[in-house]
Design an enzyme around this catalytic site. Structure first.
Site, PDB file in Angstrom:
ATOM      1  N   GLN A  36      23.587   2.854   0.161  1.00  0.00           N
ATOM      2  CA  GLN A  36      25.001   3.428   0.181  1.00  0.00           C
ATOM      3  C   GLN A  36      26.050   2.713   0.675  1.00  0.00           C
ATOM      4  OE1 GLN A  36      24.341   6.394  -1.393  1.00  0.00           O
ATOM      5  NE2 GLN A  36      26.341   7.164  -1.117  1.00  0.00           N
TER       6      GLN A  36
ATOM      7  N   GLY B 109      28.397   0.517  -5.058  1.00  0.00           N
ATOM      8  CA  GLY B 109      28.207  -0.022  -6.355  1.00  0.00           C
ATOM      9  C   GLY B 109      27.668  -1.336  -6.034  1.00  0.00           C
TER      10      GLY B 109
ATOM     11  N   ARG C 170      34.065  -4.895   4.393  1.00  0.00           N
ATOM     12  CA  ARG C 170      34.390  -4.368   3.424  1.00  0.00           C
ATOM     13  C   ARG C 170      35.669  -3.399   3.727  1.00  0.00           C
ATOM     14  NH1 ARG C 170      35.129  -4.102  -2.205  1.00  0.00           N
ATOM     15  NH2 ARG C 170      35.155  -1.922  -3.085  1.00  0.00           N
TER      16      ARG C 170
ATOM     17  N   GLY D  18     -10.857  -5.867  -1.591  1.00  0.00           N
ATOM     18  CA  GLY D  18     -10.855  -4.631  -2.497  1.00  0.00           C
ATOM     19  C   GLY D  18     -11.618  -3.531  -2.247  1.00  0.00           C
TER      20      GLY D  18
ATOM     21  N   ASN E 213      -9.918   5.165 -10.164  1.00  0.00           N
ATOM     22  CA  ASN E 213      -9.926   6.436  -9.878  1.00  0.00           C
ATOM     23  C   ASN E 213     -10.198   7.126  -8.473  1.00  0.00           C
ATOM     24  OD1 ASN E 213     -10.136   7.501 -12.647  1.00  0.00           O
ATOM     25  ND2 ASN E 213     -11.687   6.328 -12.897  1.00  0.00           N
TER      26      ASN E 213
ATOM     27  N   GLU F 259      -2.308   0.402   2.023  1.00  0.00           N
ATOM     28  CA  GLU F 259      -3.086   0.382   3.076  1.00  0.00           C
ATOM     29  C   GLU F 259      -2.997   1.909   3.538  1.00  0.00           C
ATOM     30  OE1 GLU F 259      -3.620  -2.421   5.800  1.00  0.00           O
ATOM     31  OE2 GLU F 259      -2.751  -4.091   4.455  1.00  0.00           O
TER      32      GLU F 259
HETATM   33  C1  LIG Z   1       1.451  -3.542  -4.271  1.00  0.00           C
HETATM   34  C2  LIG Z   1       0.200  -2.901  -3.744  1.00  0.00           C
HETATM   35  C3  LIG Z   1      -0.827  -3.744  -3.100  1.00  0.00           C
HETATM   36  C4  LIG Z   1      -2.121  -3.012  -2.947  1.00  0.00           C
HETATM   37  N1  LIG Z   1      -2.936  -4.194  -2.523  1.00  0.00           N
HETATM   38  C5  LIG Z   1      -4.418  -3.535  -2.185  1.00  0.00           C
HETATM   39  C6  LIG Z   1      -5.266  -4.389  -1.792  1.00  0.00           C
HETATM   40  O1  LIG Z   1      -4.935  -5.510  -1.735  1.00  0.00           O
HETATM   41  N2  LIG Z   1      -6.727  -3.789  -1.768  1.00  0.00           N
HETATM   42  C7  LIG Z   1      -6.845  -2.597  -1.871  1.00  0.00           C
HETATM   43  O2  LIG Z   1      -7.984  -2.294  -1.774  1.00  0.00           O
HETATM   44  N3  LIG Z   1      -5.764  -1.722  -2.398  1.00  0.00           N
HETATM   45  C8  LIG Z   1      -4.593  -2.120  -2.516  1.00  0.00           C
HETATM   46  N4  LIG Z   1      -3.612  -1.258  -2.964  1.00  0.00           N
HETATM   47  C9  LIG Z   1      -3.996   0.070  -3.220  1.00  0.00           C
HETATM   48  C10 LIG Z   1      -3.310   1.214  -2.407  1.00  0.00           C
HETATM   49  O3  LIG Z   1      -4.031   1.174  -0.976  1.00  0.00           O
HETATM   50  C11 LIG Z   1      -3.402   2.495  -3.168  1.00  0.00           C
HETATM   51  O4  LIG Z   1      -2.531   2.522  -3.869  1.00  0.00           O
HETATM   52  C12 LIG Z   1      -3.098   3.725  -2.030  1.00  0.00           C
HETATM   53  O5  LIG Z   1      -4.144   3.677  -1.217  1.00  0.00           O
HETATM   54  C13 LIG Z   1      -3.134   5.014  -2.715  1.00  0.00           C
HETATM   55  O6  LIG Z   1      -4.005   5.131  -3.444  1.00  0.00           O
HETATM   56  P1  LIG Z   1      -3.643   5.566  -5.056  1.00  0.00           P
HETATM   57  O7  LIG Z   1      -2.448   4.881  -5.690  1.00  0.00           O
HETATM   58  O8  LIG Z   1      -4.871   5.830  -5.796  1.00  0.00           O
HETATM   59  O9  LIG Z   1      -3.135   6.907  -5.035  1.00  0.00           O
HETATM   60  P2  LIG Z   1      -3.770   8.661  -4.671  1.00  0.00           P
HETATM   61  O10 LIG Z   1      -4.908   8.561  -3.685  1.00  0.00           O
HETATM   62  O11 LIG Z   1      -3.919   8.941  -6.160  1.00  0.00           O
HETATM   63  O12 LIG Z   1      -2.641   9.240  -4.253  1.00  0.00           O
HETATM   64  C14 LIG Z   1      -1.758  10.016  -5.238  1.00  0.00           C
HETATM   65  C15 LIG Z   1      -0.864  10.969  -4.346  1.00  0.00           C
HETATM   66  O13 LIG Z   1      -1.607  11.813  -3.656  1.00  0.00           O
HETATM   67  C16 LIG Z   1      -1.644  12.123  -2.235  1.00  0.00           C
HETATM   68  N5  LIG Z   1      -3.004  12.314  -1.562  1.00  0.00           N
HETATM   69  C17 LIG Z   1      -4.088  11.982  -1.928  1.00  0.00           C
HETATM   70  N6  LIG Z   1      -4.963  12.601  -1.246  1.00  0.00           N
HETATM   71  C18 LIG Z   1      -4.427  13.533  -0.363  1.00  0.00           C
HETATM   72  C19 LIG Z   1      -4.775  14.255   0.733  1.00  0.00           C
HETATM   73  N7  LIG Z   1      -5.996  14.366   1.094  1.00  0.00           N
HETATM   74  N8  LIG Z   1      -3.835  14.846   1.439  1.00  0.00           N
HETATM   75  C20 LIG Z   1      -2.639  14.723   0.999  1.00  0.00           C
HETATM   76  N9  LIG Z   1      -2.162  13.784   0.047  1.00  0.00           N
HETATM   77  C21 LIG Z   1      -2.997  13.163  -0.600  1.00  0.00           C
HETATM   78  C22 LIG Z   1      -1.212  10.426  -1.876  1.00  0.00           C
HETATM   79  O14 LIG Z   1      -0.647  10.625  -0.578  1.00  0.00           O
HETATM   80  C23 LIG Z   1      -0.278  10.268  -3.039  1.00  0.00           C
HETATM   81  O15 LIG Z   1       0.957  10.783  -2.783  1.00  0.00           O
HETATM   82  C24 LIG Z   1      -2.309  -1.871  -3.174  1.00  0.00           C
HETATM   83  C25 LIG Z   1      -1.396  -0.958  -3.885  1.00  0.00           C
HETATM   84  C26 LIG Z   1      -0.317  -1.639  -4.244  1.00  0.00           C
HETATM   85  C27 LIG Z   1       0.844  -0.530  -4.939  1.00  0.00           C
END
Ligand SMILES: Cc1cc2nc3c(=O)[nH]c(=O)nc-3n(C[C@H](O)[C@H](O)[C@H](O)COP(=O)(O)OP(=O)(O)OC[C@H]3O[C@@H](n4cnc5c(N)ncnc54)[C@H](O)[C@@H]3O)c2cc1C
Length: 383
Positions: free
Chosen positions: A340, A344, A272, A128, A133, A367
């Site tokens: 693509q 369909g 196809r 984790g 946020n 990640e």
């Molecule tokens: C299925 C799944 C499994 C996961 N498993 C884990 C887990 O096991 N452990 C764990 O800790 N986390 C896990 N995650 C979390 C994952 O690592 C985060 O979702 C990811 O790091 C992005 O963070 P966020 O979702 O808060 O997006 P945000 O950080 O809010 O980003 C939103 C957008 O802003 C862009 N952005 C943010 N900062 C910048 C910057 N400085 N420059 C340019 N663009 C930027 C991002 O690229 C993105 O497009 C998981 C997520 C999913 C969906």
């Protein structure tokens, strides 16, 4: 005579690929759509993968693992992900993140305590870092741990955590110092059943639906200081190092998805018929296949290079970010083109490519997003 650079699988890697392929066709392939629709996390599959040594691929034999290297690890993830990305993702998260963090930073006692259980899949591991946020900006985390004697009292929440509910143990990054201090965070190992530690909502996802993703909640959770990995204050720096290796596994996940989608599209394009001939006769289709095959090969080279460097103990910060960035974008492009090519039929659930298309997108987010990989690469090349 000059020999080309050899990226063929070794005999041992070929054996692993065959074992995983036969395992996947027997225990995974028949169930993928059932698990996808019900969002079931098929824990029994991971127990069986544990019996094959695939839940502790990188863990030395003395701690109950397979004691193999990154190339074998990549091979196994690719083969699983060709069939079901969810299984590849969960296997990667268990091996690289939770288990990998304890393996890299745990002391002897901690390794002996947790690694044998994790490496055999007696226990499933979670990791984790992300919070509601703070995702990309993970260093700004709000989950806090306050020292009280030999214990830390932890409060806060982590979200999007793979195996947040089914995991028996989690490595959790917690703020123990000042905000803004990269040495103000600490990694704790927290077992399920610890008072004040619970899992929250399970997410309903676009793809990777058989991989469980949930919240972790900490309410006055009391954890002994013996559960700290490494030193107090080192947690965030450790997490970044864990991610350097983890990114190779997400790159392999993307490669497996791309290969699975490509193979399905290649086969379909020869079967196809339209305008009285196979659609592969049309340059518009064969050029798509040529692009897909080329990008898959390029992704493979980046992944093998970073895996080989990791095996040699080299710093892979830039290389693993490049492999992860490129391979996950390739997975999305290839899965898109596969849909693509199926026309369909690519849009309906009777055929495999719509699932590859949904699963692939996670690779550009988990990640570290593609944007964050570019940030890591840019920082390295502008140093
Ligand atoms: C299925 C799944 C499994 C996961 N498993 C884990 C887990 O096991 N452990 C764990 O800790 N986390 C896990 N995650 C979390 C994952 O690592 C985060 O979702 C990811 O790091 C992005 O963070 P966020 O979702 O808060 O997006 P945000 O950080 O809010 O980003 C939103 C957008 O802003 C862009 N952005 C943010 N900062 C910048 C910057 N400085 N420059 C340019 N663009 C930027 C991002 O690229 C993105 O497009 C998981 C997520 C999913 C969906």
């Amino acid at each position: 005579m000059m020999e080309p650079l050899n990226i063929e699988l070794t005999e041992n890697q070929q054996m692993i690929a065959e074992t995983v392929r036969s395992f996947a066709s027997k225990h995974i392939q028949p169930h993928i759509m059932e698990w996808d629709e019900s969002q079931e996390f098929p824990i029994e599959v991971f127990k069986k993968l544990g019996e094959l040594g695939l839940m502790g691929v990188l863990v030395p034999e003395q701690y109950g693992g397979a004691g193999l290297g990154y190339l074998e690890y990549v091979t196994a993830i690719v083969e699983l992900s060709k069939v079901d990305g969810s299984i590849g993702l969960s296997m990667a998260a268990h091996n690289s993140l939770c288990t990998g963090h304890i393996l890299q930073f745990g002391n002897e006692e901690q390794k002996k305590k947790w690694l044998p259980k994790l490496a055999t899949a007696e226990w499933i591991g979670a990791w984790g870092l992300t919070e509601p946020n703070t995702g990309s900006d993970a260093g700004n985390m709000r989950t806090v741990g306050v020292q009280e004697g030999d214990y830390y009292i932890i409060n806060g929440a982590k979200n999007f955590i793979t195996h947040g509910k089914s995991g028996n143990v989690a490595v959790v990054m917690v703020r123990t110092g000042e905000k803004g201090d990269s040495h103000g965070m600490t990694a704790f190992v927290i077992e399920k059943g610890t008072p004040g530690f619970s899992s929250g909502r399970k997410e309903n996802k676009l793809g990777m639906r058989a991989s469980e993703t949930t919240e972790l909640i900490f309410t006055d959770c009391k954890v002994h200081k013996d559960n700290i990995l490494g030193k107090v204050g080192d947690g965030f720096v450790q997490a970044l190092k864990v991610l350097d290796g983890g990114r190779i596994s997400i790159a392999a996940l993307g490669l497996g998805i791309a290969e699975g989608a490509f193979q399905a599209a290649l086969k379909y394009s020869k079967e196809r018929q339209q305008f009285d001939q196979p659609i592969s006769n049309f340059q518009g289709i064969s050029f798509k296949l040529a692009d897909m095959a080329t990008e898959i090969e390029a992704a493979k080279l980046l992944i093998y290079r970073s895996a080989d460097m990791k095996n040699k103990g080299m710093n892979v910060n830039k290389e693993s970010a490049m492999a992860k960035y490129y391979s996950s974008e390739v997975a999305v492009r290839v899965a898109n083109e596969a849909v693509q090519i199926f026309g369909g039929y690519g849009y309906i659930k009777d055929f495999p490519v719509e699932k590859f298309y949904r699963d692939a997108k996670l690779c550009t987010i988990g990640e570290g997003t593609s944007e964050i990989q570019k940030l890591v690469i840019a920082r390295a090349i502008l140093k």
